[in-house]
Design a protein around this motif. Structure first.
Motif, PDB file in Angstrom:
ATOM      1  N   ILE A  53       0.837  -1.200   0.000  1.00 45.57           N
ATOM      2  CA  ILE A  53       0.000   0.000   0.000  1.00 45.57           C
ATOM      3  C   ILE A  53       0.870   1.248   0.000  1.00 45.57           C
ATOM      4  O   ILE A  53       0.664   2.181  -0.795  1.00 45.57           O
ATOM      5  CB  ILE A  53      -0.951   0.010   1.211  1.00 45.57           C
ATOM      6  N   ARG A  69      -7.450   4.783 -10.744  1.00 43.16           N
ATOM      7  CA  ARG A  69      -7.734   4.424  -9.350  1.00 43.16           C
ATOM      8  C   ARG A  69      -6.487   3.767  -8.750  1.00 43.16           C
ATOM      9  O   ARG A  69      -6.064   2.706  -9.219  1.00 43.16           O
ATOM     10  CB  ARG A  69      -8.914   3.460  -9.244  1.00 43.16           C
ATOM     11  N   ILE A 106      -6.254   2.218  -6.068  1.00 43.18           N
ATOM     12  CA  ILE A 106      -6.595   0.952  -5.420  1.00 43.18           C
ATOM     13  C   ILE A 106      -6.337  -0.232  -6.345  1.00 43.18           C
ATOM     14  O   ILE A 106      -6.095  -1.353  -5.877  1.00 43.18           O
ATOM     15  CB  ILE A 106      -8.074   0.957  -4.962  1.00 43.18           C
ATOM     16  N   ILE A 157      -2.766  -1.308  -6.137  1.00 42.50           N
ATOM     17  CA  ILE A 157      -2.609  -1.782  -4.756  1.00 42.50           C
ATOM     18  C   ILE A 157      -3.104  -3.220  -4.639  1.00 42.50           C
ATOM     19  O   ILE A 157      -2.439  -4.078  -4.057  1.00 42.50           O
ATOM     20  CB  ILE A 157      -3.363  -0.866  -3.764  1.00 42.50           C
ATOM     21  N   ILE A 158      -4.286  -3.493  -5.205  1.00 42.89           N
ATOM     22  CA  ILE A 158      -4.837  -4.856  -5.149  1.00 42.89           C
ATOM     23  C   ILE A 158      -3.902  -5.843  -5.847  1.00 42.89           C
ATOM     24  O   ILE A 158      -3.631  -6.942  -5.326  1.00 42.89           O
ATOM     25  CB  ILE A 158      -6.239  -4.891  -5.792  1.00 42.89           C
TER      26      ILE A 158
END
Length: 247
Positions: free
Chosen positions: A142, A202, A204, A207-208
């Motif tokens: 993260i 995004r 995220i 990150i995923i």
């Protein structure tokens, strides 16, 4: 670079360097105040400080990002719908693995042996201090995606075309892992994560992909590596190819 983003980068650097002060400090507290056996405390001091510093580092970074201010052209762009972004996140996991396989094969062609001292150090530490897996699989990825993709790549992308911004930020990402011999492999990973960020708008999403890849590596290396060796000739080398490095 925006002042807030400068503080985020400085926080990340301070977190990385803090081990030279924090680990000896925790060791002294453990042995002199809590009267823990010095041999045991040598391991505990490293583990506890990594947990403490990374957790505090993430808290500071998230605090700095608490206001939804938009500084880069990626942040100012319309993100993909959630469903499409989720599909790219899942696909990004496979993209990351294939990038590692290709980069690892390329490194071997030019004479670089597979295997990562950085990964081995992390795995050894996880065996001694299992809660470190939270850092290697969740908090670390993260932080890295916020610092190297959202901040560094995003800022470079304001000034340069994608390929240049992705290349520069990925090389910085690679060098930050302190294994210059594997700069091709780490840079390939950084390039994939930068692509996912630009494609979906995004943070995220990379990150995923990053979290999933690191978690898979931990499972493979700690629990399945020895078993696979009985069934796959050269299994250890194959494991290194398929996500064998923490990035």
């Amino acid at each position: 670079m925006n002042k807030k983003y400068v503080w985020i980068v400085l926080t990340f650097i301070a977190m990385q360097l803090s081990t030279f002060i924090g680990t000896p400090l925790f060791f002294q507290i453990g042995t002199n105040v809590l009267h823990i056996d010095p041999q045991e405390m040598r391991v505990n001091a490293v583990g506890y400080w990594i947990l403490f510093s990374f957790s505090v580092g993430l808290a500071i970074v998230l605090f700095l990002l608490r206001k939804n201010e938009k500084y880069t052209k990626i942040e100012k762009s319309e993100p993909l719908p959630v469903a499409e972004s989720f599909a790219w996140a899942i696909g990004g996991i496979f993209m990351a693995f294939f990038a590692q396989i290709f980069a690892s094969m390329l490194e071997q062609i030019i004479g670089i042996n597979p295997g990562s001292e950085n990964t081995q150090r992390i795995l050894q530490l996880i065996k001694l201090f299992p809660t470190i897996v939270v850092i290697s699989s969740i908090i670390g990825p993260i932080l890295e995606e916020i610092v190297f993709r959202k901040v560094i790549f995003g800022s470079l992308y304001n000034r340069f075309p994608f390929w240049a911004a992705a290349l520069l930020s990925s090389v910085i990402f690679a060098l930050a892992h302190t294994e210059p011999v594997h700069i091709i492999l780490y840079s390939a990973m950084g390039f994939v994560f930068a692509f996912l960020y630009v494609k979906t708008k995004r943070i995220i999403v990379p990150i995923i992909a990053h979290v999933s890849m690191n978690t898979f590596v931990v499972i493979m290396q700690l629990f399945l590596a020895d078993k696979l060796k009985h069934y796959i000739q050269g299994g250890e080398q194959l494991i290194w190819w398929i996500g064998g490095f923490f990035s």
